[in-house]
Design a protein around this motif. Structure first.
Motif, PDB file in Angstrom:
ATOM      1  N   GLU A 146      10.970  39.072   5.485  1.00 63.06           N
ATOM      2  CA  GLU A 146      11.719  38.983   6.574  1.00 63.06           C
ATOM      3  C   GLU A 146      12.981  38.005   6.622  1.00 63.06           C
ATOM      4  O   GLU A 146      13.891  38.260   7.224  1.00 63.06           O
ATOM      5  CB  GLU A 146      10.671  38.376   8.051  1.00 63.06           C
ATOM      6  CG  GLU A 146       9.599  39.490   8.125  1.00 63.06           C
ATOM      7  CD  GLU A 146       8.430  38.966   7.138  1.00 63.06           C
ATOM      8  OE1 GLU A 146       8.186  37.979   6.940  1.00 63.06           O
ATOM      9  OE2 GLU A 146       7.738  40.151   7.011  1.00 63.06           O
ATOM     10  N   ARG A 147      12.964  36.907   5.712  1.00 64.67           N
ATOM     11  CA  ARG A 147      14.025  35.759   5.927  1.00 64.67           C
ATOM     12  C   ARG A 147      14.753  36.002   4.883  1.00 64.67           C
ATOM     13  O   ARG A 147      15.593  35.270   4.585  1.00 64.67           O
ATOM     14  CB  ARG A 147      13.169  34.607   5.998  1.00 64.67           C
ATOM     15  CG  ARG A 147      12.542  34.319   7.424  1.00 64.67           C
ATOM     16  CD  ARG A 147      11.528  33.079   7.352  1.00 64.67           C
ATOM     17  NE  ARG A 147      12.604  31.796   7.270  1.00 64.67           N
ATOM     18  CZ  ARG A 147      11.965  30.753   7.388  1.00 64.67           C
ATOM     19  NH1 ARG A 147      10.464  30.727   7.543  1.00 64.67           N
ATOM     20  NH2 ARG A 147      12.498  29.569   7.133  1.00 64.67           N
ATOM     21  N   GLY A 148      14.657  36.720   3.636  1.00 63.44           N
ATOM     22  CA  GLY A 148      15.154  36.977   2.674  1.00 63.44           C
ATOM     23  C   GLY A 148      15.612  35.642   1.469  1.00 63.44           C
ATOM     24  O   GLY A 148      14.945  34.857   1.408  1.00 63.44           O
ATOM     25  N   GLU A 149      16.640  35.568   1.065  1.00 64.58           N
ATOM     26  CA  GLU A 149      17.229  34.786   0.090  1.00 64.58           C
ATOM     27  C   GLU A 149      17.161  33.202   0.450  1.00 64.58           C
ATOM     28  O   GLU A 149      16.762  32.437  -0.372  1.00 64.58           O
ATOM     29  CB  GLU A 149      18.525  35.132  -0.389  1.00 64.58           C
ATOM     30  CG  GLU A 149      19.008  34.362  -1.696  1.00 64.58           C
ATOM     31  CD  GLU A 149      20.519  34.825  -2.143  1.00 64.58           C
ATOM     32  OE1 GLU A 149      20.960  33.884  -2.859  1.00 64.58           O
ATOM     33  OE2 GLU A 149      20.754  35.889  -1.598  1.00 64.58           O
ATOM     34  N   LEU A 152      16.543  39.090  -5.655  1.00 67.62           N
ATOM     35  CA  LEU A 152      17.544  38.809  -4.516  1.00 67.62           C
ATOM     36  C   LEU A 152      18.743  37.937  -5.077  1.00 67.62           C
ATOM     37  O   LEU A 152      19.603  37.926  -4.390  1.00 67.62           O
ATOM     38  CB  LEU A 152      16.782  38.013  -3.416  1.00 67.62           C
ATOM     39  CG  LEU A 152      15.621  38.951  -2.755  1.00 67.62           C
ATOM     40  CD1 LEU A 152      14.707  37.970  -1.612  1.00 67.62           C
ATOM     41  CD2 LEU A 152      16.298  40.038  -2.177  1.00 67.62           C
TER      42      LEU A 152
END
Length: 162
Positions: free
Chosen positions: A69-72, A109
Motif C-alpha cells: 500500500e505504501r510503496g518505496e 521497487l
C-alpha cells in the motif's frame, strides 16, 4: 489473542510508559496482519526505548507488511530500522534474515533488472546462517534461509531478459 490484544491496548492506555504493553500489543497485531496498529505500537515503544533491538526490528516488519500500500517509502524506512537493529547488536541473526527478505521481495521497487539485490540477499542470508548456528531457536528460519538461497542460486543462473 483478540482478548490479549484488548488487554495490552488497555494497559498501554492506562500506562503509556509501559514498554512491554506496547511491544506485546504490536506483536499480537502483527500476527493478524494488523500492520498499521503494530506500527503505531512499535513507534510508541521506540519513543520509550529508542535503542531496543526488538522494537526496531518489529517496526521494520510492520512497515514491510504495508509496502504493497505504501510503496518505496516503506521499503526505505523498513531498511533503515533493520540497519539500526544491526547496529545495536550485530551478532543477532534476525535482522540479517529480515533484510534479505526485504531485498528479495521489494528491491525491484528501487532497481531495474539488477542482480545486485539478489546477490545482497544471498550475502545477508549467509550472514544469518552463520549467526543463527545450529540451535533450535532459529531452526525454522534456517530452513527458510536455505530454501531462499537455493531460489537465489536458480534466479542468478537464469539469463536476464529470457
Amino acid at each position: 489473542l483478540g482478548a490479549a490484544a484488548r488487554s495490552f491496548d488497555q494497559a498501554r492506555q492506562l500506562r503509556p510508559e509501559f514498554f512491554e504493553a506496547h511491544m506485546n500489543f504490536a506483536a499480537v497485531n502483527a500476527q493478524f496482519r494488523g500492520f498499521a496498529r503494530a506500527e503505531a505500537a512499535y513507534r510508541a515503544a521506540l519513543k520509550l526505548r529508542p535503542d531496543d533491538y526488538d522494537a526496531q526490528l518489529g517496526l521494520a516488519l510492520a512497515l514491510r507488511g504495508q509496502i504493497p500500500e505504501r510503496g518505496e517509502a516503506a521499503v526505505k524506512e523498513a531498511a533503515d530500522h533493520i540497519r539500526r537493529a544491526k547496529e545495536l547488536d550485530p551478532q543477532r541473526p534476525e535482522a540479517y534474515f529480515n533484510e534479505a527478505v526485504l531485498e528479495m521481495e521489494f528491491a525491484h521497487l528501487q532497481h531495474d533488472n539488477s542482480r545486485q539485490p539478489l546477490k545482497r540477499a544471498q550475502s545477508l542470508l549467509e550472514a544469518f546462517l552463520v549467526r543463527a548456528g545450529d540451535g533450535a531457536a532459529y531452526s525454522e528460519h534456517v530452513e527458510r534461509a536455505r530454501q531462499r538461497l537455493a531460489d537465489i542460486k536458480t534466479m542468478l543462473e537464469f539469463p536476464i531478459g529470457s
